[in-house]
Design a protein around this motif. Structure first.
Motif, PDB file in Angstrom:
ATOM      1  N   ALA A   3       0.882  -1.259  -0.210  1.00  8.31           N
ATOM      2  CA  ALA A   3       0.178   0.156   0.035  1.00  8.31           C
ATOM      3  C   ALA A   3       0.957   1.203   0.196  1.00  8.31           C
ATOM      4  O   ALA A   3       0.748   2.238  -0.790  1.00  8.31           O
ATOM      5  CB  ALA A   3      -0.744   0.026   1.246  1.00  8.31           C
ATOM      6  N   VAL A   4       1.778   1.287   0.759  1.00  5.93           N
ATOM      7  CA  VAL A   4       2.765   2.467   0.746  1.00  5.93           C
ATOM      8  C   VAL A   4       3.483   2.501  -0.592  1.00  5.93           C
ATOM      9  O   VAL A   4       3.658   3.766  -1.121  1.00  5.93           O
ATOM     10  CB  VAL A   4       3.815   2.197   1.812  1.00  5.93           C
ATOM     11  CG1 VAL A   4       4.874   3.328   1.478  1.00  5.93           C
ATOM     12  CG2 VAL A   4       3.316   2.399   3.196  1.00  5.93           C
ATOM     13  N   LEU A   5       3.841   1.332  -1.185  1.00  3.64           N
ATOM     14  CA  LEU A   5       4.533   1.553  -2.634  1.00  3.64           C
ATOM     15  C   LEU A   5       3.671   2.056  -3.122  1.00  3.64           C
ATOM     16  O   LEU A   5       4.014   2.912  -4.709  1.00  3.64           O
ATOM     17  CB  LEU A   5       4.960   0.066  -2.883  1.00  3.64           C
ATOM     18  CG  LEU A   5       6.091  -0.471  -2.150  1.00  3.64           C
ATOM     19  CD1 LEU A   5       6.603  -1.943  -2.821  1.00  3.64           C
ATOM     20  CD2 LEU A   5       7.308   0.268  -2.523  1.00  3.64           C
ATOM     21  N   ASP A   6       2.395   1.804  -3.532  1.00  2.00           N
ATOM     22  CA  ASP A   6       1.417   2.289  -4.208  1.00  2.00           C
ATOM     23  C   ASP A   6       1.309   3.810  -4.209  1.00  2.00           C
ATOM     24  O   ASP A   6       1.034   4.183  -5.292  1.00  2.00           O
ATOM     25  CB  ASP A   6      -0.054   1.680  -4.249  1.00  2.00           C
ATOM     26  CG  ASP A   6      -1.056   2.228  -5.126  1.00  2.00           C
ATOM     27  OD1 ASP A   6      -0.990   1.839  -5.862  1.00  2.00           O
ATOM     28  OD2 ASP A   6      -1.949   2.919  -4.548  1.00  2.00           O
ATOM     29  N   ASP A   7       1.304   4.274  -2.740  1.00  2.00           N
ATOM     30  CA  ASP A   7       1.241   5.632  -2.763  1.00  2.00           C
ATOM     31  C   ASP A   7       2.529   6.506  -3.115  1.00  2.00           C
ATOM     32  O   ASP A   7       2.443   7.541  -3.617  1.00  2.00           O
ATOM     33  CB  ASP A   7       1.136   5.852  -0.917  1.00  2.00           C
ATOM     34  CG  ASP A   7      -0.477   5.569  -0.595  1.00  2.00           C
ATOM     35  OD1 ASP A   7      -1.093   5.331  -1.501  1.00  2.00           O
ATOM     36  OD2 ASP A   7      -0.526   5.523   0.593  1.00  2.00           O
ATOM     37  N   LEU A   8       3.510   5.695  -3.059  1.00  2.00           N
ATOM     38  CA  LEU A   8       4.932   6.245  -3.873  1.00  2.00           C
ATOM     39  C   LEU A   8       4.699   6.055  -5.493  1.00  2.00           C
ATOM     40  O   LEU A   8       5.885   6.658  -5.904  1.00  2.00           O
ATOM     41  CB  LEU A   8       6.079   5.421  -3.352  1.00  2.00           C
ATOM     42  CG  LEU A   8       6.206   5.575  -1.653  1.00  2.00           C
ATOM     43  CD1 LEU A   8       7.416   4.951  -1.397  1.00  2.00           C
ATOM     44  CD2 LEU A   8       6.378   7.153  -1.245  1.00  2.00           C
ATOM     45  N   GLY A  54      -7.085  -4.526  -0.598  1.00  3.53           N
ATOM     46  CA  GLY A  54      -6.725  -4.103  -2.083  1.00  3.53           C
ATOM     47  C   GLY A  54      -5.482  -4.257  -2.533  1.00  3.53           C
ATOM     48  O   GLY A  54      -5.038  -3.659  -3.489  1.00  3.53           O
ATOM     49  N   PHE A  55      -4.664  -4.752  -1.624  1.00  4.97           N
ATOM     50  CA  PHE A  55      -3.176  -4.846  -2.174  1.00  4.97           C
ATOM     51  C   PHE A  55      -2.565  -6.274  -1.801  1.00  4.97           C
ATOM     52  O   PHE A  55      -2.651  -6.908  -0.472  1.00  4.97           O
ATOM     53  CB  PHE A  55      -2.290  -3.675  -1.139  1.00  4.97           C
ATOM     54  CG  PHE A  55      -2.581  -2.520  -1.539  1.00  4.97           C
ATOM     55  CD1 PHE A  55      -2.171  -1.684  -2.485  1.00  4.97           C
ATOM     56  CD2 PHE A  55      -3.693  -1.610  -0.532  1.00  4.97           C
ATOM     57  CE1 PHE A  55      -2.805  -0.348  -2.680  1.00  4.97           C
ATOM     58  CE2 PHE A  55      -3.723  -0.288  -0.884  1.00  4.97           C
ATOM     59  CZ  PHE A  55      -3.382   0.110  -1.848  1.00  4.97           C
ATOM     60  N   GLU A  56      -1.873  -6.817  -2.911  1.00  4.75           N
ATOM     61  CA  GLU A  56      -1.631  -8.158  -2.669  1.00  4.75           C
ATOM     62  C   GLU A  56      -0.045  -8.233  -1.729  1.00  4.75           C
ATOM     63  O   GLU A  56       0.425  -7.317  -1.353  1.00  4.75           O
ATOM     64  CB  GLU A  56      -0.828  -8.902  -4.040  1.00  4.75           C
ATOM     65  CG  GLU A  56      -2.337  -9.198  -4.693  1.00  4.75           C
ATOM     66  CD  GLU A  56      -1.572  -9.454  -6.243  1.00  4.75           C
ATOM     67  OE1 GLU A  56      -2.531  -9.878  -7.046  1.00  4.75           O
ATOM     68  OE2 GLU A  56      -0.349  -9.221  -6.580  1.00  4.75           O
ATOM     69  N   THR A  57       0.217  -9.283  -1.190  1.00  3.82           N
ATOM     70  CA  THR A  57       1.498  -9.724  -0.768  1.00  3.82           C
ATOM     71  C   THR A  57       2.219 -10.430  -1.588  1.00  3.82           C
ATOM     72  O   THR A  57       1.932 -11.330  -2.224  1.00  3.82           O
ATOM     73  CB  THR A  57       1.125 -10.770   0.481  1.00  3.82           C
ATOM     74  OG1 THR A  57       0.413 -10.024   1.525  1.00  3.82           O
ATOM     75  CG2 THR A  57       2.666 -11.168   1.120  1.00  3.82           C
TER      76      THR A  57
END
Length: 374
Positions: free
Chosen positions: A50-55, A92-95
């Motif tokens: 989720a953090v990577l998506d925000d970045l 909403g975010f995979e591992t």
């Protein structure tokens, strides 16, 4: 503001992306002579993704999705199961399991080519009013408005702030490798954790035909290393149920590396003045929860929110970041210290644990998932 970052690993690159996007000027100093291309695989849980998506970073096309984690006995019986796909559906975010070099490549993508100054070992820090100066072993120095220590377990910035105390050896160490091992588990989305009286084994398919494998054994600093680590692993674990013998048969000593587990008690305030820490520099912990890189990404995300356009004393903003991170990271650290991946839960008891329990735990670990849902 001019912000100095010490370290160009996951934390340093993530912090740089966050701060550059907020309009700050960033300079990274890294002691390695060039970009890091080694290391094995890491597990990026829903909170880290989720953090990577925000970045603005996607893991599409690299690594391997993990849908389940099953804990087995050394004879192959199921202890507990975790439905990781449930967390992906909920948040909403995979591992994903991904080679560290690929994660670093995604974090570095699009950053200015001259952002990182390599071969720069930090030897000291000084603060004068509203400025911070870092000195380096080549005799040079750099000065900025803030300094972020993202220089890992052996952090020079932490030693400057805390002295030599703080980080302690834990009771386990890990032999690990990332290898092209052509067995069934390598092509699945299933992560295995296998435990017995001899120690623990983890098997995690990392995509592209690669299998991340590791063996945890009791360890004390300074003990001699075996001449052939794999011979020792085969002696100790070779009688375990499949697929452990197949992994040990396919691996080579060239694949393997060792690291001892370390831990420090998380401080409520881990910085001072206009200096703070992110990642392992602030909260070194054993890898038993697979949250190390994820908590580092969460640090960068929270730090960015505190420094994004807010008025007031920048030093106070750094303390606000540390306070915001403390509840989550102290919980993760305490749990990791107890080595839950090495617990030998009886199968009868393990079946009482809900397979979806990890979904709720991730929110407790995460500032990102708890504050902002997709």
């Amino acid at each position: 503001m001019e912000i100095l970052v010490i370290g160009a690993g996951v934390g340093g690159l993530a912090v740089a992306r966050v701060l550059l996007a907020a309009g700050h000027e960033v300079r990274i100093h890294e002691q390695a002579p060039g970009p890091r291309t080694g290391g094995k695989a890491v597990l990026i849980w829903s909170n880290g993704n989720a953090v990577l998506d925000d970045l603005g970073i996607t893991l599409e096309g690299v690594g391997n999705r993990i849908d389940r984690i099953d804990a087995l006995t050394s004879s192959g019986r199921l202890r507990t199961g975790q439905d990781i796909a449930h967390a992906a559906a909920r948040y909403g975010f995979e591992t994903k399991a991904i080679a560290r070099r690929d994660l670093l490549g995604r974090l570095a993508g699009g950053l200015p080519g001259d952002l990182v100054r390599y071969g720069m070992t930090c030897t000291g820090l000084t603060q004068h009013g509203d400025r911070v100066t870092a000195t380096f072993d080549d005799g040079t120095a750099d000065t900025g408005d803030l300094l972020i220590g993202a220089d890992g377990h052996h952090s020079a910035v932490r030693r400057h702030l805390w002295g030599e105390s703080g980080v302690r050896a834990a009771t386990f160490g890990t032999w690990q490798g990332l290898s092209p091992i052509g067995i069934e588990i390598t092509g699945t989305h299933r992560h295995l954790m296998i435990t017995g009286k001899e120690g623990a084994c983890g098997l995690m398919p990392a995509g592209g035909g690669l299998l991340q494998w590791w063996f945890d054994m009791r360890w004390t600093p300074g003990e001699p290393r075996p001449a052939s680590p794999l011979d020792e692993l085969r002696r100790r674990f070779g009688h375990w149920a499949s697929p452990v013998p197949e992994v040990l048969a396919a691996a080579t000593d060239d694949d393997i590396e060792f690291f001892g587990h370390h831990w420090n008690k998380v401080r409520k305030v881990w910085g001072e003045g206009r200096v703070t820490l992110v990642g392992d520099a602030a909260h070194t912990m054993p890898p038993t929860l697979g949250q190390g890189a994820n908590q580092t990404l969460e640090d960068a995300w929270v730090l960015g929110r505190e420094l994004d356009g807010k008025d007031g004393d920048p030093a106070a903003r750094l303390r606000a970041y540390e306070r915001a991170r403390y509840p989550q990271i102290s919980l993760v650290s305490r749990m990791a210290r107890r080595n839950p991946a090495n617990w030998r839960i009886p199968p009868l008891i393990g079946r009482l644990i809900p397979e979806t329990s990890q979904s709720g735990m991730l929110a407790r670990f995460s500032n990102r998932l708890a504050v902002q849902s997709p």
